[in-house]
Design a protein around this motif. Sequence first.
Motif, PDB file in Angstrom:
ATOM      1  N   PHE A 115      69.103  57.848   0.702  1.00 46.35           N
ATOM      2  CA  PHE A 115      68.128  56.950   0.058  1.00 46.35           C
ATOM      3  C   PHE A 115      66.892  56.767   0.933  1.00 46.35           C
ATOM      4  O   PHE A 115      65.757  56.774   0.434  1.00 46.35           O
ATOM      5  CB  PHE A 115      68.769  55.583  -0.208  1.00 46.35           C
ATOM      6  N   MET A 116      67.095  56.596   2.237  1.00 50.77           N
ATOM      7  CA  MET A 116      65.973  56.370   3.138  1.00 50.77           C
ATOM      8  C   MET A 116      65.088  57.601   3.257  1.00 50.77           C
ATOM      9  O   MET A 116      63.853  57.491   3.311  1.00 50.77           O
ATOM     10  CB  MET A 116      66.492  55.961   4.518  1.00 50.77           C
ATOM     11  N   LEU A 117      65.666  58.783   3.303  1.00 49.42           N
ATOM     12  CA  LEU A 117      64.863  60.006   3.376  1.00 49.42           C
ATOM     13  C   LEU A 117      63.966  60.134   2.151  1.00 49.42           C
ATOM     14  O   LEU A 117      62.799  60.547   2.259  1.00 49.42           O
ATOM     15  CB  LEU A 117      65.777  61.234   3.494  1.00 49.42           C
ATOM     16  N   GLU A 118      64.510  59.778   0.995  1.00 53.47           N
ATOM     17  CA  GLU A 118      63.701  59.845  -0.229  1.00 53.47           C
ATOM     18  C   GLU A 118      62.527  58.877  -0.164  1.00 53.47           C
ATOM     19  O   GLU A 118      61.402  59.212  -0.548  1.00 53.47           O
ATOM     20  CB  GLU A 118      64.579  59.521  -1.439  1.00 53.47           C
ATOM     21  N   GLN A 119      62.763  57.662   0.356  1.00 54.75           N
ATOM     22  CA  GLN A 119      61.697  56.666   0.425  1.00 54.75           C
ATOM     23  C   GLN A 119      60.662  57.005   1.501  1.00 54.75           C
ATOM     24  O   GLN A 119      59.466  56.811   1.308  1.00 54.75           O
ATOM     25  CB  GLN A 119      62.284  55.278   0.694  1.00 54.75           C
TER      26      GLN A 119
ATOM     27  N   ALA B 274      63.537  47.939   1.919  1.00 51.61           N
ATOM     28  CA  ALA B 274      63.490  46.973   0.819  1.00 51.61           C
ATOM     29  C   ALA B 274      63.636  47.654  -0.532  1.00 51.61           C
ATOM     30  O   ALA B 274      64.149  47.045  -1.490  1.00 51.61           O
ATOM     31  CB  ALA B 274      62.178  46.186   0.867  1.00 51.61           C
ATOM     32  N   ASN B 275      63.215  48.917  -0.632  1.00 53.71           N
ATOM     33  CA  ASN B 275      63.272  49.625  -1.906  1.00 53.71           C
ATOM     34  C   ASN B 275      64.600  50.336  -2.148  1.00 53.71           C
ATOM     35  O   ASN B 275      64.778  50.941  -3.210  1.00 53.71           O
ATOM     36  CB  ASN B 275      62.133  50.653  -1.987  1.00 53.71           C
ATOM     37  N   ILE B 276      65.509  50.300  -1.181  1.00 53.50           N
ATOM     38  CA  ILE B 276      66.820  50.917  -1.422  1.00 53.50           C
ATOM     39  C   ILE B 276      67.916  49.860  -1.528  1.00 53.50           C
ATOM     40  O   ILE B 276      69.089  50.202  -1.677  1.00 53.50           O
ATOM     41  CB  ILE B 276      67.178  51.926  -0.313  1.00 53.50           C
TER      42      ILE B 276
END
Length: 354
Positions: free
Chosen positions: A245-249, A275-277
């Motif tokens: 998730f963090m890599l995508e953000q 915050a967005n995940i």
Amino acid sequence: MALLSDRVAEKDRRWIVLPSLLKKAAQTLASVAVTMLGLLLVTFFIGRAMPLDPVLSIVGDRASKEVYEDAKRDLGLDQPIPIQFFHFLKNVAQGNFGQSLVTNEPVLEDIKRVFPATLELATLATFFGVTIGVPLGVFAAMRRRTWIDHIARVVALIGYSMPIFYLGLIGLIVFYFKLDWVGGPGRLDIYYEDIVPQVTGMILIDSLIAGDMTIFQNAISHIILPASILGYYSLAYISRMTRSFMLEQLNQEYIVTARVKGLSESAVVWRHAFANIKIQLVTVIALSFAGLLEGSVLTETIFEWNGLGFYITKALFSADMNAVLGGTVVVGLVFVCLNIFSDLLYKILDRRTK
């Protein structure tokens, strides 16, 4: 005048929102009902298809045919399968899962007795998985292709690949038998059992309520190893998903904009990307917790942890299908409730979902 019109508009808005909320609640209840009906249907017919005969577990192998048929009739197993399923549904709707053939107690009472042990174990394991897995996944994404990322990926790979019963046996041999750092199988040493009054059924909480720190420390020594092993399995899943998730953000344009504005790396990562995940992590953690509640069968069996998984295992080997069906239904209900709970958390964490 303007204030009065605003109040009227607000009241009209509430009347518009109320039917929508009621509709969503009705849809949720209908979805839960259909899901549980499907679960009951599948569980019941799998239970009937299994090569286990509960009648033999009662009367024994040497019983006469007349005794066998009488016991079969008493259990209602002489009736057609659809009629058996109808009676099963009717009993479940009344909170009656039948009587356990092993304990001779109502299955629901047995589940009430053993479920707190599984809840205690799974909660502590999830705590380990979240407190270590989430930061590990975040730092692995921040330091992609560095030694931190490689360690996180190896940790997750081992957690996914290593059978949990193997880890349990190795843990007992090393930390209990060889090093004597932790307590052995069971929830307490045998001379501490039945001393603390049961309030919640969870020994850690009950011993704190009773103010008995000796039993609390003994319970900690017994739960730390199985909870750590289950927590490692949860950690592997949570850290891997957090990293993804963090890599995508971190590859999004708003992250580049935040860095251009001069924000510190910690602010970019934790205040914006993380915050967005949060919404996605809620689902991951909820499913992980539910998985530990129903997937702790092997761990509870190895450590003789008298929880729901151990109860279902003993019932299965004893052809106690009432207990197996009751435990399976409870696990399915837990999954459904956790899904609903995660949906409610969506509304709290992200108001845009409203």
